[in-house]
Design an enzyme around this catalytic site. Structure first.
Site, PDB file in Angstrom:
ATOM      1  N   CYS A 116     -18.422   4.923 -31.412  1.00  0.00           N
ATOM      2  CA  CYS A 116     -19.716   5.005 -30.713  1.00  0.00           C
ATOM      3  C   CYS A 116     -19.798   4.089 -29.499  1.00  0.00           C
ATOM      4  O   CYS A 116     -20.659   4.266 -28.642  1.00  0.00           O
ATOM      5  CB  CYS A 116     -20.848   4.676 -31.673  1.00  0.00           C
ATOM      6  SG  CYS A 116     -20.890   5.784 -33.076  1.00  0.00           S
ATOM      7  N   HIS A 256     -27.246   3.206 -27.741  1.00  0.00           N
ATOM      8  CA  HIS A 256     -26.568   4.237 -28.527  1.00  0.00           C
ATOM      9  C   HIS A 256     -27.590   4.860 -29.473  1.00  0.00           C
ATOM     10  O   HIS A 256     -28.419   4.166 -30.054  1.00  0.00           O
ATOM     11  CB  HIS A 256     -25.419   3.588 -29.308  1.00  0.00           C
ATOM     12  CG  HIS A 256     -24.797   4.504 -30.311  1.00  0.00           C
ATOM     13  ND1 HIS A 256     -24.351   5.759 -29.978  1.00  0.00           N
ATOM     14  CD2 HIS A 256     -24.550   4.360 -31.644  1.00  0.00           C
ATOM     15  CE1 HIS A 256     -23.857   6.349 -31.058  1.00  0.00           C
ATOM     16  NE2 HIS A 256     -23.967   5.515 -32.081  1.00  0.00           N
ATOM     17  N   ASN A 286     -26.742  11.949 -33.242  1.00  0.00           N
ATOM     18  CA  ASN A 286     -25.740  10.959 -32.850  1.00  0.00           C
ATOM     19  C   ASN A 286     -24.485  11.687 -32.377  1.00  0.00           C
ATOM     20  O   ASN A 286     -23.761  12.268 -33.188  1.00  0.00           O
ATOM     21  CB  ASN A 286     -25.431  10.064 -34.058  1.00  0.00           C
ATOM     22  CG  ASN A 286     -24.433   8.959 -33.753  1.00  0.00           C
ATOM     23  OD1 ASN A 286     -23.797   8.962 -32.698  1.00  0.00           O
ATOM     24  ND2 ASN A 286     -24.296   8.027 -34.681  1.00  0.00           N
TER      25      ASN A 286
END
Ligand code: UT7
Length: 333
Positions: A116, A256, A286
């Site tokens: 990520c 994020h 996500n």
């Protein structure tokens, strides 16, 4: 000669057409729209459907849009860096395939893997080449096809992830705007809590690994959550302090998009109100390396030259980091 900085001169994103809603997930696993919405903030995510379609498709679409809107001749691109943890194949790199797909015939290209946090790692790496004066045009992508490694019978992971990503162009400047600072961290002790066990050199694909469902993301959600809240907030505050920034100086936090509660906790620690926090988790979920460029793309039209942005991420590895940049142009639609 004045010190060179790298500035972002354009951003473009791509998400596939197929929308996987919470309602559809309710038909696949034991979950509810109410649980997903209150625990994560996610309403829907995009899925790349179709035989033989990998992450490079997402990257090529984003990169083509970027080239077009910035009027860039792909033959002038020196370097393509692709951050992804879902490459089309173990080799060649997905960056090689993207560079070929967009006609970046004079570039060299490579993948970078930091889950990520991959886009922040890529941005920092591309920045170094520009600051050193080695290259003039560097494309950095953050793209993932998470649906390729998600177990759609596991309700603890399948509700979170989606496919998509984006690309930015970095170019040199002697001006005020550009990438100013980055703090990047990693701790391999976190691997036990978030990983995909098989398919690499340690456990190559076998009947056993498939039967044990080891080609899917494994996550101990609550543990990852705790580390994410602490580390993403800590590193964001650290980069503010190191650059003498108060909350009022910051135009946007670009976090994020893993969980709305992690985003809120980070913003609170920084003293930043929700009106200054980029957020598109409800529609994309996500997308791992894709979340930050997708946010920049969604909010591009509202950004102004000189805006102070803090980009922050936390993910598998563990990896985490924050980047401070001054946006370099007035937004466009
Ligand atoms: O981007 C990379 C880094 N990843 C992250 O940052 C993700 C961090 N983790 C999270 O976002 C959260 O931990 C999750 C969203 C994954 C899970 O939320 P949580 O609030 O931490 O839930 P939990 O894992 O502690 O589970 C609480 C309960 C459990 O039931 P019991 O044991 O209390 O009866 C779970 O079985 O919620 C249950 N549960 C669900 N219920 C309905 C877990 N997933 C679901 C679901 N629907 N999809």
């Amino acid at each position: 000669m004045k010190k060179l900085k790298a500035k972002i001169t354009g951003v473009h994103g791509y998400v596939p057409d197929y929308v996987l809603t919470n309602a559809e997930l309710e038909t696949m696993v034991e979950t509810s729209d109410e649980w997903i919405t209150t625990r994560t903030g996610i309403k829907e995510r995009r899925i790349l459907k179709g035989e033989g379609k990998g992450t490079s498709i997402i990257g090529i679409e984003a990169a083509k849009g970027l080239i077009e809107k910035t009027g860039t001749d792909p033959a002038q691109i020196d370097l393509v860096i692709c951050a992804t943890c879902t490459p089309d194949m173990l080799f060649p790199s997905t960056a090689n395939l993207i560079a070929h797909g967009i006609g970046a015939v004079n570039s060299f290209s490579y993948d970078l893997q930091a889950a990520c946090s991959g886009f922040l790692y890529g941005l920092a790496t591309g920045t170094q080449f520009i600051e050193a004066g080695t290259y003039k045009k560097v494309m950095v992508l953050g793209v993932d096809k998470m649906s390729s490694i998600i177990d759609y019978t596991d309700r603890t992971t399948c509700i979170i992830f989606g496919d998509g990503g984006g690309a930015v162009l970095l170019e040199a400047t002697e001006g005020e705007e550009g990438i100013i600072d980055s703090i990047l961290k990693s701790d391999g002790a976190g691997a036990q809590f978030l990983h995909m066990k098989a398919g690499g050199s340690r456990y190559p694909a076998s009947h056993e690994t498939i039967d044990a469902r080891e080609h899917y993301v494994y996550q101990e959600g609550a543990t990852v959550f705790k580390f994410a809240v602490k580390n993403m907030a800590d590193v964001s505050v650290e980069i503010m302090e190191r650059n003498n920034l108060q909350a009022d100086d910051i135009a946007w936090l670009v976090p994020h998009q893993a969980n709305m509660r992690i985003i809120d906790a980070t913003a609170n620690r920084m003293g930043i109100g929700s009106e200054k926090v980029m957020n598109n988790i409800s529609k994309y979920g996500n997308t791992t390396a894709g979340t930050i460029p997708l946010c920049l793309w969604d909010y591009e039209s509202t950004l102004k030259k000189g805006d102070n942005l803090i980009l922050a991420a936390f993910g598998g590895g563990f990896t985490w980091g924050a980047t401070y940049l001054k946006w370099a142009y007035n937004g466009q639609d």
